[in-house]
Write an enzyme that holds these catalytic residues in place. Structure first.
Site, PDB file in Angstrom:
ATOM      1  N   GLU A  56       0.818  -1.215   0.000  1.00 50.49           N
ATOM      2  CA  GLU A  56       0.000   0.000   0.000  1.00 50.49           C
ATOM      3  C   GLU A  56       0.848   1.261   0.000  1.00 50.49           C
ATOM      4  O   GLU A  56       0.495   2.248  -0.657  1.00 50.49           O
ATOM      5  CB  GLU A  56      -0.948   0.000   1.207  1.00 50.49           C
ATOM      6  CG  GLU A  56      -2.130  -0.942   1.088  1.00 50.49           C
ATOM      7  CD  GLU A  56      -1.788  -2.388   1.390  1.00 50.49           C
ATOM      8  OE1 GLU A  56      -0.624  -2.664   1.728  1.00 50.49           O
ATOM      9  OE2 GLU A  56      -2.691  -3.248   1.288  1.00 50.49           O
TER      10      GLU A  56
ATOM     11  N   HIS B 269      -9.823  -5.330  10.301  1.00 48.40           N
ATOM     12  CA  HIS B 269     -10.533  -5.115   9.038  1.00 48.40           C
ATOM     13  C   HIS B 269     -11.899  -4.464   9.254  1.00 48.40           C
ATOM     14  O   HIS B 269     -12.769  -4.548   8.386  1.00 48.40           O
ATOM     15  CB  HIS B 269     -10.741  -6.447   8.302  1.00 48.40           C
ATOM     16  CG  HIS B 269      -9.488  -7.156   7.921  1.00 48.40           C
ATOM     17  ND1 HIS B 269      -8.713  -7.826   8.829  1.00 48.40           N
ATOM     18  CD2 HIS B 269      -8.853  -7.275   6.725  1.00 48.40           C
ATOM     19  CE1 HIS B 269      -7.669  -8.358   8.224  1.00 48.40           C
ATOM     20  NE2 HIS B 269      -7.717  -8.032   6.949  1.00 48.40           N
TER      21      HIS B 269
END
Length: 339
Positions: free
Chosen positions: A71, A140
């Site tokens: 990322e 998450h």
């Protein structure tokens, strides 16, 4: 009550939230060759939540690009692409992974235009699937929008309906500065009427989702839907709740909040992110520092997530964020002077 639209195409059609986003992406790719999509598994797989779908087959891998599981590096490429004249839209698989890319988001994207005296801009859009309710546990399921809203140079939006998801994404693409879009994962399958063709919903403008006279509920994201459901139950016991969909948390539409508080004299802030140091604290301080404070007849109430990592257990997960019954009981107590 939605904001005016422009360049309205044909009659609205029913779409899900994710279909509305894909429609916006399709329009952007078709009408502006500078637009590119980036993200993990957004190509053939269609995205972690199937939002990009089959766009790679229409526009090819040069414009719908799968990125490595890195990322930080990929976000850096997106920032660089924006600086060189492209209009990248970067998708994180989960908003939690923004933590891996904070250097590029906070230290580069948000600051370059300021540090170079306005000679360049970073027209970058980042999309973050966020929130709890899917049993995805602590790494998450977070709601980190307040983190990024704390950073000058970034705009942070949370569209609640399919209509706004499409219109605000297209508005973000027209913005010269980086815009962060937090999309609650449980909203992807919700449906609503969406105009066809190109239109925009302005960033920085809240929406009065339900008018009322006894209490103002300022909510964000999925909490708007829960607040509207609570308002229905409150109406049954004689309490008229005005529900404001904040839509943008940076910059906040202060005037819409102030006008509502002047009318109702009570304020409740409802959001999923952890209550401590969250968006509710900002709204409370904003009102307390303004003329609207003089209109209050009761303490300001915040209903946010509990101070713990999001549990995997579904019952504990549910208990960690405000529910409709929590909003109803707290508003009743507030209106009756028990808080």
């Amino acid at each position: 009550m939605n904001a005016p639209v422009k360049d309205l195409g044909t009659e609205p059609v029913e779409m899900s939230y994710s279909e509305a986003i894909k429609d916006a992406l399709d329009i952007a790719l078709r009408t502006d060759e500078r637009v590119i999509l980036m993200g993990e598994d957004i190509g053939v797989y269609g995205g972690a939540f199937q939002v990009t779908g089959d766009l790679v087959h229409t526009y090819g891998e040069d414009r719908v690009m799968d990125t490595p599981i890195s990322e930080l590096g990929a976000a850096g490429v997106a920032v660089g692409a924006a600086l060189t004249g492209l209009r990248p839209i970067f998708e994180f698989q989960f908003s939690d992974f923004a933590t891996l890319a904070m250097e590029q988001i906070v230290n580069q994207a948000a600051k370059v235009r300021y540090m170079l005296g306005g000679d360049v801009s970073v027209p970058l859009v980042m999309r973050f699937p966020a929130g709890s309710g899917t049993g995805a546990a602590a790494q998450h399921s977070q709601s980190l929008e307040a983190w990024l809203a704390h950073v000058p140079g970034l705009k942070v939006i949370q569209p609640t309906t399919p209509h706004d998801a499409k219109g605000m994404l297209l508005a973000a693409l027209e913005d010269p500065d980086p815009v962060m879009i937090f999309e609650h994962k449980l909203l992807y399958k919700t449906k609503g009427m969406v105009p066809q063709g190109h239109y925009t919903v302005p960033i920085g403008k809240a929406h009065v989702a339900r008018p009322g006279t006894d209490v103002t509920i300022v909510a964000t994201s999925i909490m708007v839907h829960k607040s509207l459901a609570a308002a229905e139950e409150l109406a049954a016991v004689g309490i008229s709740a005005e529900v404001i969909d904040l839509r943008t948390i940076r910059p906040i539409d202060r005037e819409t909040v102030f006008t509502s508080v002047e009318k109702t004299s009570r304020l409740v802030c409802v959001y999923e992110a952890v209550k401590t140091l969250g968006i509710g604290a900002e709204i409370s301080a904003m009102v307390a520092e303004s003329h609207a404070f003089d209109f209050l007849d009761a303490p300001i109430l915040r209903l946010g997530g509990t101070d713990n990592p999001m549990p995997y257990n579904p019952e504990l997960e549910k208990a960690s964020v405000p529910q409709v019954e929590d909003i109803v009981s707290n508003v009743i107590n507030l209106v009756k002077g028990k808080i």
